[in-house]
Scaffold this active site. Sequence first.
Site: not given
Length: 455
Positions: A274, A153, A287, A280
């Site tokens: 970024s 979970h 992704e 970043k």
Amino acid sequence: MWGGHFADGPAPLMEQINASIGFDKRLYAHDLAGSRAHARMLAAVGLLEARERDAILAGLDAIEAKIEVGEFDFSPSLEDIHMNIEARLTEAIGEPGRKLHTARSRNDQIATDFRLWLRDVIDGVDGLLQDLQRILLSRAEAHHDWVMPGFTHLQAAQPVVFGHHLMAYVEMFGRDRGRFADARKRLNESPLGAAALAGTSFPIDRTATAEALGFDRPMANSIDAVSDRDFALEFLAGASITAIHLSRLAEELVLWSTPQFGFVKMSEAFSSGSSIMPQKRNPDAAELLRGKTGRIVGSLNGLLMTLKGLPLAYSKDMQEDKEPVFDAADNLRLCLAAGTAMIETMTVNREAMRLAAGIGYTTATDLADWMVRALGMPFREAHAATGRAVKLAEELRLDLPELSLDQLKSVDERITADVFDVLTVDRSVASRTSFGGTAPSCVLDAVAHAKTRYL
Ligand code: ARG
């Protein structure tokens, strides 16, 4: 193109909607291979003279050379790869070129080409999956005793080792390879010689062309041979499941590379920055593995819908089978290669994993198991006593191993100091020695076994 029956040419829009050459030119090498096998067989059964066969073979070689140096002019007015090659052949060698289409149809031709092309793709995908397994195995071996939290979970559950977690993916990609190998077996039958749908009146030898093209046998039914696209669906289904596996792995990499987790750091080579936030480092490649799953599964859904309700045998709808398969194959191969390189180049933070491994009372099961073993308690009773210990630790803002013996005794007075042996994350993973468990020794065994099985 259609000989005597047609007076007018197609409308420009008809050409646009009808022509497949824009994408099926990718099948040229397999189309040429099919034509060579067909020409040889026609000569062997007496339907071509030897010199006609040789003229055809030489003409096909010349076409292949032209295509390979980019000098072949693919023409949409000739619809598809089959007509483009045949027209050019006839232009170059004359009469024998016009005999090549004896006892075949574009319907059995395309089914043959597509199977041959996909067979090569499957072999390539198997190699890429193996490369990925190889990297996962070497990292699993290197990290066979690096403790991390195991989750259910997405809540901290029990400590595991990182190598064990990676080995789960080795298993998944192993099943994927099995699925592709299985699909390849069923794919490897030859449609060639089914002709349009009914077979042919010529004395062809379908076994000879099947053998020449590396197929196991000719397909048994000519109608099935030209209308079946199960092989494309099976490839897409296999590709979809593999993509889902890659996506789950990618999601974990995305999660683990956040500053909040900090378990891994994707290499700069597979990250991006970024344009506004200087701090970043985004895991873009991971992704995209996750994101591309959508189009691969979409290709499967698309082709399923294209085939749904098609009457036997061939219908032009089936020309829509190529692009989804090409797209899925290209993206799957890209994702497998990128995934392998990402795993190879990421750095793993042993300390961050170790620290996180104990957060969330992950050795509570060990405490309960100890009570069963040392005190002879029924597991349900031990479960409840451990629950009380967790509650107490929560109240005192302590970890389980930080509770004193007196505090533990307040939960159950039979508890002794021996219990502290099982409450650390290292002791916890070391104790999970059941077959397939996370004990470092088991992980090393699993790695050794997987190496002989997969590499
Ligand atoms: N380009 C066609 C396809 O991809 C080849 C088969 C055409 N057959 C036909 N009867 N028009 O499906």
